[in-house]
Design an enzyme around this catalytic site. Structure first.
Site, PDB file in Angstrom:
ATOM      1  N   ASN A  65       0.800  -1.231   0.000  1.00 50.65           N
ATOM      2  CA  ASN A  65       0.000   0.000   0.000  1.00 50.65           C
ATOM      3  C   ASN A  65       0.831   1.280   0.000  1.00 50.65           C
ATOM      4  O   ASN A  65       0.334   2.335  -0.391  1.00 50.65           O
ATOM      5  CB  ASN A  65      -1.027  -0.004   1.142  1.00 50.65           C
ATOM      6  CG  ASN A  65      -0.381  -0.067   2.505  1.00 50.65           C
ATOM      7  OD1 ASN A  65       0.800  -0.360   2.621  1.00 50.65           O
ATOM      8  ND2 ASN A  65      -1.149   0.189   3.543  1.00 50.65           N
ATOM      9  N   GLU A  87       5.443  -3.813  11.610  1.00 50.13           N
ATOM     10  CA  GLU A  87       4.151  -3.124  11.670  1.00 50.13           C
ATOM     11  C   GLU A  87       3.169  -3.996  10.917  1.00 50.13           C
ATOM     12  O   GLU A  87       3.296  -4.188   9.710  1.00 50.13           O
ATOM     13  CB  GLU A  87       4.290  -1.729  11.058  1.00 50.13           C
ATOM     14  CG  GLU A  87       3.170  -0.798  11.482  1.00 50.13           C
ATOM     15  CD  GLU A  87       2.030  -0.824  10.499  1.00 50.13           C
ATOM     16  OE1 GLU A  87       1.064  -1.574  10.750  1.00 50.13           O
ATOM     17  OE2 GLU A  87       2.113  -0.113   9.497  1.00 50.13           O
ATOM     18  N   CYS A 110      -3.114   0.680   7.039  1.00 52.60           N
ATOM     19  CA  CYS A 110      -3.142   0.030   8.350  1.00 52.60           C
ATOM     20  C   CYS A 110      -3.729   0.970   9.387  1.00 52.60           C
ATOM     21  O   CYS A 110      -4.294   0.526  10.385  1.00 52.60           O
ATOM     22  CB  CYS A 110      -1.748  -0.430   8.739  1.00 52.60           C
ATOM     23  SG  CYS A 110      -0.544   0.868   8.608  1.00 52.60           S
TER      24      CYS A 110
HETATM   25  O1  G3H Z   1      -0.607   1.245   5.955  1.00 49.70           O
HETATM   26  C1  G3H Z   1       0.163   1.592   6.843  1.00 49.70           C
HETATM   27  C2  G3H Z   1       0.763   2.914   6.812  1.00 49.70           C
HETATM   28  O2  G3H Z   1       1.820   2.966   7.730  1.00 49.70           O
HETATM   29  C3  G3H Z   1      -0.249   4.007   7.068  1.00 49.70           C
HETATM   30  O3  G3H Z   1       0.301   5.229   6.793  1.00 49.70           O
HETATM   31  O4  G3H Z   1      -1.247   6.702   8.070  1.00 49.70           O
HETATM   32  O5  G3H Z   1       0.260   7.624   6.323  1.00 49.70           O
HETATM   33  O6  G3H Z   1      -1.691   6.227   5.692  1.00 49.70           O
HETATM   34  P1  G3H Z   1      -0.649   6.509   6.715  1.00 49.70           P
END
Ligand code: G3H
Length: 503
Positions: free
Chosen positions: A169, A264, A298
């Site tokens: 993603n 993570e 996430c």
């Molecule tokens: O999908 C996991 C990422 O660490 C979320 O990052 O809060 O910038 O969308 P974000």
């Protein structure tokens, strides 16, 4: 365009090459891995299916390149990182294009991801110069029973070879959030991109190549997880693994040796809404938090826990905003685009059907075309429904109505995940108490969960992860403290010439 201009050399016919020993190479396997465009569901790109021998070679080179890199002055490491950041930002268009094609990220968000990544690299270079350029000085007489006979000097030293595994993603941003701290700290770096996102990663790596980093210091190895996944993560040359993704992280952490891990692994971020909340603000944040990049973050809002007395009003406001979300191709900047794969779409559909069977209220009609799922708000979700606990990683958001704040906190804390959460209220005192009670790595007060800005600490409790990210924390995780102790024959307290003359 991807694979053209300065990027021509990363392509061999229709298959992208892998990066090893400062050169773009074709795998001896003669095989490739297809990358399916989530929108068209047709093969968009192909990458090399690297072999275990090629992994061994990359590790050998990484080990030896790291030795001289660790002796490269800190300012020089920072200078190269700044150069890579500038090249990356200058070439945001072709990289963003590959993000659009291989992960269906809306075009404008794809550009933002590349620019944000350049900024992260530069910030990391600057932060590294500060925090790695200083150490601690401790004196022994602060500990009971000791005289002032020991001077302890501490500094931070690199770990060696860091293996970086980013998710689909944010293939560029979550790759550089691992690469930049590893390099500034004097480590070498082996990157295993996700299959979908690999071509964007290869373009990004080429920007580091053009910046002039030493041969072998950075490598990018592509291929099937079944062929090289375990081989990479269990490789004896690896001294640290930084992984972002799903359940695979749990098995990596079980198999990895005695090395630092940064993991993570997702979340089920709760949004607790109190009676006094500004419901317009909440609704906007639910839309941004729950539906941006079609819920494939996430940190997405994954369950709304709203006080019954304001639930009807909130649901109406969110419904009105959902109706305005555009659905379609990422090239047209639609808000909701196809989810990453057919299996992901099937999984989301399974959660929706379970909620349907158990009586959830559908605020919109459920609609799917291939990998494209229309945004869906599910009201009156109850704890016996899967969607109350599992993360759809798609544009489907459950609303659970609660009768007390404790009920909301208990639901949040009963989750296996503990990444982020948020609380909406005008009462800062209540917000602080709720924040302290929520078992999550971060709590946002009056805003949707988010990792950024990228220098903020980012960590999950429970199954959401190990270690903490964010620029400073990543640099610290990718280094080890080294101390040198100067031992004096006699305690030294006094100052001045009188004391010296007695020697
Ligand atoms: O999908 C996991 C990422 O660490 C979320 O990052 O809060 O910038 O969308 P974000």
């Amino acid at each position: 365009m991807a694979g053209t201009g300065i990027f021509t050399e990363i392509l061999d016919g229709e298959v992208y090459k892998y990066y090893s020993d400062g050169e773009w190479r074709t795998s001896s396997s003669g095989k490739s891995v297809a990358i399916i465009n989530p929108t068209t569901r047709k093969t968009q790109y192909k990458v090399q299916a690297c072999t275990q021998e090629e992994v061994n070679k990359v590790m050998e080179l990484a080990k030896s390149a790291q030795k001289s890199w660790a002796k490269t002055p800190l300012w020089k490491r920072a200078e190269l990182l700044h150069k890579a950041a500038a090249i990356l930002k200058d070439n945001k268009a072709p990289i963003a294009e590959s993000l659009v094609k291989e992960i269906a990220k809306p075009a404008k968000d794809s550009v933002t991801e590349v620019v944000r990544s350049g900024d992260l690299i530069s910030y990391c270079a600057e932060e590294g110069v500060r925090i790695l350029g200083e150490g601690k000085f401790l004196l022994s007489d602060s500990f009971p029973g000791n005289e002032r006979t020991k001077y302890c000097l501490t500094s931070k030293i690199p770990l060696g070879v860091v293996l970086a595994i980013p998710p689909f993603n944010y293939p560029v941003n979550l790759a550089v959030s691992k690469i930049a701290p590893a390099l500034i700290a004097g480590n070498s770096l082996v990157l295993k991109p996700p299959t979908q996102g690999a071509v964007s990663c290869l373009h990004m790596v080429h920007c580091f190549h053009l910046a002039g980093f030493p041969k072998g210091l950075i490598s990018c190895i592509t291929g099937k997880g079944s062929e090289i996944g375990d081989f990479l993560t269990m490789h004896p040359a690896v001294n640290c693994i930084s992984f972002t993704g799903g359940d695979t992280g749990v098995s990596i952490s079980k198999k990895a040796g005695m090395i630092p891990l940064q993991m993570e692994l997702g979340g089920k971020d709760a949004c607790i809404v109190l009676e006094d909340a500004d419901l317009d603000l909440v609704a906007s944040n639910i839309i941004k938090g729950g539906f941006s990049y079609s819920g494939q973050r996430c940190t997405a809002v994954k369950v709304v826990l709203v006080m019954e007395s304001v639930a009807d009003e909130l649901v109406e406001k969110v419904k009105a905003k959902v109706a305005k979300l555009t659905v379609g191709p990422p090239e047209e900047n639609c808000d909701i685009t196809a989810v990453v794969s057919e299996s992901s779409a099937n999984f989301i559909e399974g959660l929706v059907m379970d909620a349907k069977d158990k009586g959830a209220t559908f605020c919109q009609e459920y609609k799917r075309d291939g990998n494209l799922i229309w945004p869906l708000l599910l009201d009156n979700v109850r704890p016996d429904m899967r969607i109350a606990w599992e993360e759809p990683f798609g544009p489907v958001l459950p609303v659970l109505r609660i009768n007390s704040v404790e009920e909301g906190i208990n639901h949040c804390n009963a989750s296996n995940f503990g990444l982020q959460g948020c609380v909406f209220t005008k009462d800062i005192n209540k917000a602080m108490l709720i924040s302290d009670a929520m078992e999550t790595g971060t709590v946002q007060i009056n805003s949707a969960p988010a990792r950024g800005p990228d220098h903020f600490p980012f960590q999950g409790l429970k199954d959401s992860g190990i270690g903490s990210q964010g620029v400073t924390n990543s640099i610290n995780l990718m280094t080890k403290v080294k101390t040198t102790v100067i031992n004096l024959p006699t305690p030294s307290y006094a100052m001045g010439a009188g004391f010296i003359s007695r020697l």
